[in-house]
Design an enzyme around this catalytic site. Structure first.
Site, short mmCIF file in Angstrom:
data_model
loop_
_atom_site.label_atom_id
_atom_site.label_comp_id
_atom_site.label_asym_id
_atom_site.label_seq_id
_atom_site.Cartn_x
_atom_site.Cartn_y
_atom_site.Cartn_z
N GLU A 18 -5.16 1.31 2.84
CA GLU A 18 -4.91 0.25 3.82
C GLU A 18 -5.01 0.76 5.24
O GLU A 18 -5.54 0.07 6.13
CB GLU A 18 -3.52 -0.37 3.58
N ASP A 74 -0.45 4.37 0.82
CA ASP A 74 -0.92 5.36 1.79
C ASP A 74 -0.19 5.16 3.11
O ASP A 74 0.41 4.10 3.36
CB ASP A 74 -2.43 5.25 2.00
N HIS A 123 0.84 -1.21 0.00
CA HIS A 123 0.00 0.00 0.00
C HIS A 123 0.87 1.25 0.00
O HIS A 123 1.95 1.29 0.60
CB HIS A 123 -0.97 0.01 1.18
#
Length: 432
Positions: free
Chosen positions: A120, A55, A53
């Protein structure tokens, strides 16, 4: 981040699709796109799904960072910055794996399917539905899954992770006056929402970490003798815990109960209060509305809806005891299930050999206290084994200030990921 990552992968020959999933529930905010990628389509090779992920958790200098959190700093053989270990460093590690093979002129040993998301840290909104919709389409040829989104247990010994706890995240909102009030004028005349809230929060968990909600521990799978023995050989010490936390504030005095508290038992943590005064200085205000946030990390055999019923009943019962004229609402914000995989699978055997070839030692087999909701979705929907193959160390400070990734772990992590793919290409399929 999605544009940057997509461009890096495209430059290396990855076929990229950006999947836009609409708005975040209850808002007009666009969900960040999921990056899907394919590299290679040789039917004679295994196909491995890699997930990560792009983020990260929020970060501000005033939180206590020594440096600007969103500017990568290289210092003392460490990469310092938000996301360095969770999970931008490992994601870029996969990019480096492709780059290294290309520059060295070495044939890539497997076909890769990539799935990199941008939600996530908020429960992977939208990804579960995409996996379910694409299980017989985009993901249909996947033979196994590798996730590089966790950490070693300590600081010196590599691990392979075959289980994670789930997470159910709740809010308790107490509201009263129509606006904030002056405590000198109205203090003692009205029921204060923050007083009510702190009373309820204090009833959730004891200072020793005991969950006070009746029935929660009854949902937990009993400890077997075989499982208990698994903890005896784990290379971890109380000093590792002290080093990771920078303190000696441990609730347990020995390694075994400490690891069990982290892996196989649920825990309840308080995370903060929204709406209350939190700036520097003094402000004599009675907040009109406050929300407390807490989470429960879940384990086998707990189910989210059973847990919700226990949480809601208990909090409503405790609220009734207050006889307050304020209003209270308890809500589930998001949840994710726990996951436990099969560590005897050829997926793990390949990772074990790769770890031994790079680090010179056999890895420990561990479970993890954190939550990665999509692990269970991949395993259940694709009917394929999932492994967590970490790059970072236990003291990296993920979600905390001064998050770092040791350069040696970054470089050797890239080597391990590469070796893992080569061992995967020849590992016999002794199990499915």
């Amino acid at each position: 981040m999605s544009s940057f990552l997509a461009s890096e992968l495209k430059a290396l020959g990855v076929e990229i699709e950006l999947r836009y999933l609409g708005k975040q529930e209850g808002t007009e905010v666009d969900l960040p796109p999921i990056i899907l990628g394919k590299f290679g389509n040789d039917p004679e090779k295994r196909t491995i799904l890699v997930y990560g992920h792009y983020d990260v958790q929020p970060a501000l200098v005033e939180d206590g960072w020594d440096t600007e959190p969103f500017k990568l700093i290289e210092k003392d053989d460490k990469l310092i910055g938000r996301g360095s270990t969770d999970d931008k460093g490992p994601v870029i590690g996969w990019v480096n794996v492709l780059e290294a093979h290309k520059k060295a002129g070495i044939e890539f040993p497997v076909n890769l399917v990539m799935c990199f998301e941008g939600m996530e840290e908020y429960g992977s909104d939208g990804l579960e539905d995409l996996v379910k919709a694409e299980k017989d389409k985009y993901f249909k040829d996947v033979d196994a899954t590798c996730i590089c989104d966790n950490y070693w247990l300590g600081t010196t010994h590599p691990v392979l992770t075959y289980g994670v706890r789930g997470c159910s995240y709740y809010s308790i909102t107490v509201s009263g006056p129509s606006a904030d009030l002056h405590s000198g004028i109205f203090g003692g005349m009205v029921s204060e929402p923050l007083i009510d809230l702190t009373h309820i929060l204090s009833k959730l968990v004891s200072p020793q970490g005991e969950i006070l909600i009746p029935g929660v521990m009854d949902l937990v799978a009993p400890l077997t003798d075989d499982e208990a023995k698994l903890y005896d050989s784990i290379k971890y010490s109380m000093q590792d815990l002290f080093d990771a936390t920078g303190s000696q504030t441990n609730l347990h005095d020995d390694v075994k109960p400490s690891l069990m508290a982290r892996w196989r038992y649920p825990t309840l943590s308080l995370h903060g209060v929204e709406g209350a005064f939190s700036a520097a200085g003094a402000k004599t205000v009675i907040p009109a509305k406050v929300s407390g946030k807490f989470s429960i990390r879940t384990v086998p055999n707990m189910t989210p809806r059973e847990l919700d019923a226990l949480v809601f009943k208990y909090i409503n019962d405790e609220w009734a005891k207050l006889n307050s004229k304020n209003k209270m609402e308890v809500k589930l914000l998001h949840d994710g299930m726990w996951w436990v995989s099969d560590p005897s699978h050829w997926n793990y055997e390949a990772a074990k050999k790769a770890t031994k070839s790079v680090w010179g030692v056999d890895p420990d087999y561990t479970r993890e206290g954190g939550s990665i909701p999509i692990t269970l979705t991949f395993e259940e929907e694709l009917k394929r084994n999932v492994i967590l193959l970490p790059m970072g160390r236990g003291d990296d400070g993920a979600h905390s200030i001064n998050e770092k990734l040791d350069m040696s772990n970054y470089i050797n992590g890239i080597k391990t990921l590469s070796a893992y793919l080569h061992y995967i290409s020849v590992e016999p399929a002794t199990s499915t």
